[in-house]
Scaffold this active site. Structure first.
Site, PDB file in Angstrom:
ATOM      1  N   SER A  90     -28.539   5.422 -57.762  1.00  0.00           N
ATOM      2  CA  SER A  90     -28.600   3.969 -57.723  1.00  0.00           C
ATOM      3  C   SER A  90     -29.601   3.520 -56.647  1.00  0.00           C
ATOM      4  CB  SER A  90     -27.188   3.397 -57.523  1.00  0.00           C
ATOM      5  OG  SER A  90     -27.138   2.034 -57.870  1.00  0.00           O
ATOM      6  N   ASP A 150     -25.194   2.212 -68.999  1.00  0.00           N
ATOM      7  CA  ASP A 150     -25.488   2.021 -67.582  1.00  0.00           C
ATOM      8  C   ASP A 150     -25.922   0.597 -67.270  1.00  0.00           C
ATOM      9  OD1 ASP A 150     -26.220   2.581 -64.914  1.00  0.00           O
ATOM     10  OD2 ASP A 150     -27.133   4.496 -65.482  1.00  0.00           O
ATOM     11  N   HIS A 188     -22.723   4.223 -65.216  1.00  0.00           N
ATOM     12  CA  HIS A 188     -23.492   4.373 -63.976  1.00  0.00           C
ATOM     13  C   HIS A 188     -23.194   5.655 -63.195  1.00  0.00           C
ATOM     14  CE1 HIS A 188     -26.272   2.505 -61.220  1.00  0.00           C
ATOM     15  NE2 HIS A 188     -25.408   2.447 -60.221  1.00  0.00           N
TER      16      HIS A 188
END
Length: 300
Positions: free
Chosen positions: A108, A248, A275
């Site tokens: 991320s 995601d 995610h």
């Protein structure tokens, strides 16, 4: 069982908490794990310690402001900068003793940070994994509007009402937020313990997250709202692996610049994940990651 060592790396007048799993310097590069947020912790990525069982030592750390590292709740946006966290990462690599031989795994926000680090072409970097990361917060914000548009109308209306009123810390906002998170952040219900631990750590001290990101994944109002790494991706000189989930929040639109601009890159999409594919599709995740690490060494 792999050995585990925990400690603190002095950083300026602060300290960075770290954990090393496995034996450093035993022949394989260390996998240094850069967590997301900004303002999360290492906990939700602890599964990567399994790599130590196959010979790759793993370094986790909590970025400044969270987890076991120094907390600074009084600092503002002028303090919490990308350069701060890049400097912290450089310092950690030296302090732990892996700066001459390491692979970065950034998840991320951590993937963006890792990409910026890699673009500087550090001599000891052997490979780069960018997991579930956008290349640009401008793209991210545009895609958040798309994903929010697919939420039930009453959920989005509740979210927007609280965002307008400035009451994003309310229980009603949290319940509506969970609808998005359960679709696009972690599709395992109930949330796994490691993921929940990071979520709670962020909630316990949200200084970094609120300052740099904002009140939620899909309402980005912080200092990063216009930040991008697209301009430096062509400078990355190591083989890169890009990972994302079909569901995601880091949608293909946000991830594609990595695949298009990094010279040596492979992009894997996890069909049953959002995610956190390392938790949602662990067996395939392990296979893809180990295959990549072996390829770096030129071994089958």
């Amino acid at each position: 069982m792999a050995t585990t060592v925990k400690g603190f790396a002095p950083f300026r007048e602060f300290r960075t908490w770290y954990r090393v799993t496995g034996e450093l310097g035993a022949g394989k590069p260390a996998v240094v794990v850069v967590h997301g947020g900004p303002g999360s912790t290492h906990d939700y990525l602890l599964r990567l310690t399994a790599l130590a069982g196959q010979g790759w030592p793993v370094v986790h750390y909590d970025q400044l402001g969270n987890g076991g590292s120094t907390h600074l709740p009084g600092r503002d946006g002028g303090f919490w900068t990308v350069d701060l966290f890049l400097d912290e990462l450089d310092n950690l690599l030296r302090a732990v003793g892996v700066a001459d031989d390491y692979v970065l795994f950034g998840q991320s926000w951590g993937g963006m940070l890792a990409a910026r680090h890699a673009a500087g072409r550090p001599a000891g970097l052997r490979g780069l994994v960018i997991a579930n990361s956008p290349a640009s917060y401008v793209l991210w914000r545009a895609e958040m509007a798309v994903l929010r548009g697919a939420l039930p109308s009453d959920v989005d209306a509740t979210l927007r009402a609280h965002e307008t009123a400035g009451t994003t810390d309310s229980e009603e906002y949290y319940r509506a937020m969970r609808v998005f998170y359960d679709r696009h952040v972690c599709r395992i219900v109930p949330w796994p313990r490691d993921y929940l631990a990071s979520f709670m750590e962020t909630a316990n001290d949200s200084t970094v997250y609120l300052t740099m990101n904002g009140p939620s994944e899909f309402h980005v109002t912080g200092t990063l709202k216009d930040w991008s790494v697209e301009d430096c991706l062509s400078e990355i000189a190591v083989p890169a692996l890009v990972l994302s989930g079909r569901h995601d929040e880091a949608t293909p639109v946000t991830v594609r610049p990595f695949a298009e601009k990094i010279p040596d890159v492979r992009w894997e999409i996890f069909e049953e994940s959002s995610h956190v594919p390392h938790l949602e599709e662990p067996e395939r995740f392990d296979a893809v990651l180990v295959d990549y690490l072996k390829a770096l060494e030129g071994t089958p």
